[in-house]
Design an enzyme around this catalytic site. Sequence first.
Site, PDB file in Angstrom:
ATOM      1  N   PHE A 274       0.740  -1.266  -0.085  1.00  0.00           N
ATOM      2  CA  PHE A 274      -0.015  -0.011  -0.049  1.00  0.00           C
ATOM      3  C   PHE A 274       0.870   1.324  -0.056  1.00  0.00           C
ATOM      4  CE2 PHE A 274      -2.665  -3.221   2.090  1.00  0.00           C
ATOM      5  CZ  PHE A 274      -3.266  -3.451   1.147  1.00  0.00           C
TER       6      PHE A 274
ATOM      7  N   GLU B  81       7.363   0.984  -0.460  1.00  0.00           N
ATOM      8  CA  GLU B  81       7.974   1.507  -1.475  1.00  0.00           C
ATOM      9  C   GLU B  81       9.339   1.914  -1.183  1.00  0.00           C
ATOM     10  OE1 GLU B  81       5.702   4.271  -3.854  1.00  0.00           O
ATOM     11  OE2 GLU B  81       7.592   5.122  -4.819  1.00  0.00           O
TER      12      GLU B  81
ATOM     13  N   ARG C 293       2.537  15.234  -6.192  1.00  0.00           N
ATOM     14  CA  ARG C 293       1.018  14.551  -6.801  1.00  0.00           C
ATOM     15  C   ARG C 293       0.043  15.331  -5.786  1.00  0.00           C
ATOM     16  NH1 ARG C 293      -0.615  10.252 -10.006  1.00  0.00           N
ATOM     17  NH2 ARG C 293       1.474   9.446 -10.155  1.00  0.00           N
TER      18      ARG C 293
ATOM     19  N   ARG D 198      -1.320   4.664  -0.997  1.00  0.00           N
ATOM     20  CA  ARG D 198      -2.293   4.532  -1.973  1.00  0.00           C
ATOM     21  C   ARG D 198      -2.943   6.138  -2.183  1.00  0.00           C
ATOM     22  NH1 ARG D 198      -6.262  -0.382  -1.591  1.00  0.00           N
ATOM     23  NH2 ARG D 198      -6.652  -0.889  -3.837  1.00  0.00           N
TER      24      ARG D 198
ATOM     25  N   PHE E  44      -0.867   8.625  -2.877  1.00  0.00           N
ATOM     26  CA  PHE E  44       0.318   9.139  -3.034  1.00  0.00           C
ATOM     27  C   PHE E  44       0.180  10.928  -3.024  1.00  0.00           C
ATOM     28  CE2 PHE E  44       4.795  10.065  -4.819  1.00  0.00           C
ATOM     29  CZ  PHE E  44       5.441   9.174  -4.229  1.00  0.00           C
TER      30      PHE E  44
ATOM     31  N   ALA F 117       2.717   3.753  -7.989  1.00  0.00           N
ATOM     32  CA  ALA F 117       2.169   4.818  -8.859  1.00  0.00           C
ATOM     33  C   ALA F 117       0.997   3.903  -9.832  1.00  0.00           C
ATOM     34  CB  ALA F 117       3.063   5.320  -9.772  1.00  0.00           C
TER      35      ALA F 117
ATOM     36  N   GLU G 141      -4.464   2.558  -7.398  1.00  0.00           N
ATOM     37  CA  GLU G 141      -4.855   3.698  -6.360  1.00  0.00           C
ATOM     38  C   GLU G 141      -6.276   4.467  -6.424  1.00  0.00           C
ATOM     39  OE1 GLU G 141      -0.792   4.807  -7.525  1.00  0.00           O
ATOM     40  OE2 GLU G 141      -0.692   5.629  -5.677  1.00  0.00           O
TER      41      GLU G 141
END
Length: 752
Positions: free
Chosen positions: A222, A226, A304, A336, A338, A502, A705
Amino acid sequence: MKNIDSYTHVRGESVYLDDIPVVNGTLYAAVFDSPVAHGKIISLDINEAAGMPGVVRIFTASDIPGENQIGGIVPDEELLADSHVHFCGMPIALVIAESEEVARAAVKKIKAVIEPLPVITDPREAKEKGELIIPPRTFQIGNTTAAWKDCDHIFEGRTETNGQEHLYIETQGAYAVPQEHGAIRIYSSTQGPTAVQRTAARVLGVAMNQIEVDTTRLGGGFGGKEDQATTWGVLCALATFHLKKPVKYSLHRMEDMRMTGKRHPYSSDFKIGLNKGLKIIAYEATFYQNAGAAADLSPAVMERTLFHCTNSYFVPHVKATAYSCRTHLPPNTAFRGFGGPQGMFVIEAAIAKAAEQLHVPASVIQQKNLLTTGDEFPYGQKADSEATECWNRTDELFDIQQLQQEVASFNASNKLYKKGIALMPICFGISFTKTLMNQARSLVHVYTDGSVGISTGAVEMGQGVNTKMLQVAAKIFSVDPARIKVNTTNTYRITNTSPTAASAAADLNGKATEIACATILQRLKQVAADELKTSADVIEIKNETVYANGKKTAWDWNKLVMSTYVKRINLSELAHYTPPGIHYDATKEKGHPFSYHVYGTAITTVTVDCLRGIYEVDSVKAVHDFGSSMNTMIDMGQCEGGIVQGIGWMTMEELVYDKEGKLRSNALSTYKVPDIYSVPKEIIVHPLATEKDNLAIFRSKAVGEPPLMYGIGAYFALRNAVKAFNPAADIPYDAPMTPEKVLMSLYQTPVL
Ligand code: MTE
Ligand code: HPA
Ligand code: MOS
């Protein structure tokens, strides 16, 4: 096609980090982490811990042979605290012992004297004090300053969205095993094997080719794995490097909750201007992102937020500024969406405020301002929009007005229960916002028995990417899916991978797989053509049978593969894919950063018990833009999971750090995530079936996402229900809308 993992999942046979058989002599790690959020380390006493039976070694910053640095975007994060600590939970020492129990018992015996320094937990305070991770960024289109005079209505406000614990079922962990010639293999529960490899090499001062990272699958990531799986992988590797022994660390839930970062909390200001016709003319927003103590992925997350600050609306005049604020919380990270959801919440709050003040349903303002094809986003890309199609289809299927009337009549005839309804359109850009990350590789082998093996950079974490990879090969080769195997994600096979993030993993790795398979297929066709004395372009393979000019031949897949091998022709291919047409100029804040956008519209209905403040989500009814889904079961699962996770963030998951920066919601007894009883009673997701071309793999748009953002509708539906009971309530735009907050708002008396 069923998810290829479903059978082994149900039987408990799927291999997660903790299921990897441990090698004889394996040692176990545990971290001593900072009990204070900010301070200077005066002394560290490890003697008692080091003397405990079964304790092998205790490592600190001074044992790091390379760089004590794990920062990816900004080099600002130590692996082990050297002289100062910057957050509660920051690793200070690494205990290695013969068992997990001994390692954890020894951690308790370590004593640190830390001189406390001032603690900041509030992003606005950090910004005031100049504590910024990177310089602020501003996205701009039109001219808001000049546009306010064209607005008939202007509203201002402030919003807060809290963080969110990832709560992947599998906690963070790693297992490092020494190999020949000083190399180290790290089994890591990571979304980014290359990030673990690169950072391990940096910290150990060895070449990247000495570090092999292998990932079978994750029990959820989730976004939380990352970047933040790296710490545990590198810590295990550090111990293996010195001790030449296998070292494993699988975090306990409370260790994980305490030491890892979460979704970024944001505090934001907005100003929105509309004309008489309820068109949004101008919008300004300022975002204060609570980055935590180090950059981690915060700069990219902040970016983002700016990309998605106007959600799925066209606004001609926009000015949005974001600050990434350094506080003394654990570094916050990908989750999720981002940063997108945090940006979208603010414009939804602005619209809700305008709607409340103007006494119109928010849906009227939302609908009037939806993006249409050709509209320009503040960052310069032109929309190829399905926003109105999704909205209109939602209306056709579910009848928005009818649902709103049902809620109104329920409310008119019920005193102690009130319903609320809200619409939530979404728009989410697909591609890593950092253009260079949009690349992937796939290695496809066809074995002489006709079976196929695939390796890509994609990490399976429950989202079904392995099944999709298998489907790509099955379709291109036209062979039985049972003959295809998707292998672990391994940095020796696939190099320099971008993390699986992403929502782009299926597109990027799928397209690379498509290219690899197509290249091998072309060689096979040439062999068939030579044998059949015809040209390759009339050869086809369908269901493992070779056709020439549309006619069945005596050749099948197996025979063709074997003949190709006999002719010494390559049956393997490593393909590379980069999506065309994306670019971004951060000096101008303009470009075309996304391959495409995903759209959708959801209607959320809730019922509030106005005596107790508790509530239920009655239904979420959505039309979602899947493009043309290559696996509807998986994609529906992503929608359902995303919706529930989004509702959790918006309504019940309450992350609490105290003023000293200590996590108070540090266990599942104090941090409530949705369970089976709190999911919506009904979730209906209809595909928006369009024939439009797009850059997705087999036109099947990324799905990981975007559905999370439908959950924002639950917040606004709850507000509307509360307002139906107590129209005078002045409810701050402060998420999550927990039962406590609902109760307080129900009985709030206006402050005069
Ligand atoms: N679904 C499951 N079951 N588990 C996960 O960890 N991660 C989400 C999403 N769906 C996740 C998930 C996140 S944050 C992303 S970015 C995408 O999956 C990544 O996978 P994809 O690129 O293959 O969609
Ligand atoms: N999304 C998710 N992860 C990322 C991104 C992004 O846009 N950029 C860098 N890491
Ligand atoms: Mo997802 S937040 O991009 O891992």
